[in-house]
Design an enzyme around this catalytic site. Sequence first.
Site, mmCIF file in Angstrom:
data_model
loop_
_atom_site.group_PDB
_atom_site.id
_atom_site.type_symbol
_atom_site.label_atom_id
_atom_site.label_comp_id
_atom_site.label_asym_id
_atom_site.label_seq_id
_atom_site.Cartn_x
_atom_site.Cartn_y
_atom_site.Cartn_z
ATOM 1 C CE LYS A 14 -3.429 2.489 3.105
ATOM 2 N NZ LYS A 14 -4.259 2.295 4.280
ATOM 3 C CE LYS B 28 -5.931 1.803 -0.031
ATOM 4 N NZ LYS B 28 -6.204 1.757 0.905
HETATM 5 C C1 PBG Z 1 -6.903 3.686 5.187
HETATM 6 C C2 PBG Z 1 -7.630 4.131 4.443
HETATM 7 C C3 PBG Z 1 -7.032 4.303 3.082
HETATM 8 C C4 PBG Z 1 -8.074 3.696 2.163
HETATM 9 C C5 PBG Z 1 -8.449 2.630 2.634
HETATM 10 N N1 PBG Z 1 -8.281 2.311 3.624
HETATM 11 C C6 PBG Z 1 -6.939 5.935 3.523
HETATM 12 C C7 PBG Z 1 -5.087 5.692 3.774
HETATM 13 O O1 PBG Z 1 -4.782 4.766 3.482
HETATM 14 O O2 PBG Z 1 -5.704 7.142 3.923
HETATM 15 C C8 PBG Z 1 -8.144 3.981 0.562
HETATM 16 C C9 PBG Z 1 -9.015 3.672 0.063
HETATM 17 C C10 PBG Z 1 -9.304 4.554 -1.233
HETATM 18 O O3 PBG Z 1 -8.999 6.090 -1.724
HETATM 19 O O4 PBG Z 1 -10.737 3.615 -1.727
HETATM 20 N N2 PBG Z 1 -6.970 2.586 6.437
#
Ligand code: PBG
Length: 329
Positions: free
Chosen positions: A196, A249
């Site tokens: 991520k 992601k």
């Molecule tokens: C946080 C989380 C995020 C997303 C999923 N879980 C955002 C972040 O890390 O700040 C992003 C998903 C999206 O943008 O659709 N645990």
Amino acid sequence: MIQHKRPRRLRFNQAIRSLIAETTLSVNDLIMPIFINENIKQKEPIYSMPGIYRHTIQSAIEQCQIIGDLGIPACALFPSIPNELKNSKASEALNINGFYYEAISKIKESCPELLIISDVALDPYSSDGHDGLVMGTRIANDETVDILSKMALYQAKAGADIIAPSDMMDARVGAIRKALEEASFNNTLIMSYSSKYVSSLYRPFRDALDSAPKKGDKKTYQMDPANRLEALKEVQLDEEEGADIILIKPASIYTDIIRDVKENTTLPIAAYHVSGEYSMIKAAADKGYLNYEDTLYETLLCIKRAGANMILSYGAIDAALMINQKYMR
Ligand code: PBG
């Protein structure tokens, strides 16, 4: 002109194109993320994600019935927690009578066939807006992991089929696996957000949850977009710790990472086509610059071609409708 090799022969009409297509996008590949909120009376729109809502439990159940009817196998549930329940310890995350656990069990009861993917991270509950506990200037790893593994267990007890830690703390997959095994949740899957990246594309999601970090950024736990090999290291560790599915992601501008990981693991790969990736297409389509359906379909197909087995996308319902109507490019 005598020309033995004519690649265009294989593109002559739709029938031959269908026969030779190397990749197909199926409804079976899709996962729909859903936002739920305790304090609202009816579903409410999210301004930076046109077409996407914060749901009540009831409207989430209706959404899940549509998802199931379309043939989409899974939803991913994200809680939007009222500000008055947030604090620096994220204690609402461990309130076994809390809204998120109630939502999981009610949705499971109404839609038993649909897989529920539950989110493990502290940011929805934290007044600091971080995925882990903030202690001074650092994000505390091991203290956070203790909370995350309890959350995972509560979610499994509530009826979640797949536990998805999105926090990027070290060693959390192993701790969650241990907690699940010790409580005899032997069949609960872990979909680990292994790679991520720190990304500007999460902003609409943070609007949806009102979960943006109050201070600083997430660079000490999420990955630097400059790196490839680091993704392989994270995947290898999560695999050793007992992950069942590897998540990467964002997706569409990280297809090289999806391909790298595909070539280095036998585990199934999920790609998260995140909020900003969805909203970019929506916004351009709303302005008349792009066609929404064509761009969405092509994007998801290319994520699949890169090596993803499944895709989380806010366009999952739209894509399923298109596929079911035999939409083709
Ligand atoms: C946080 C989380 C995020 C997303 C999923 N879980 C955002 C972040 O890390 O700040 C992003 C998903 C999206 O943008 O659709 N645990």
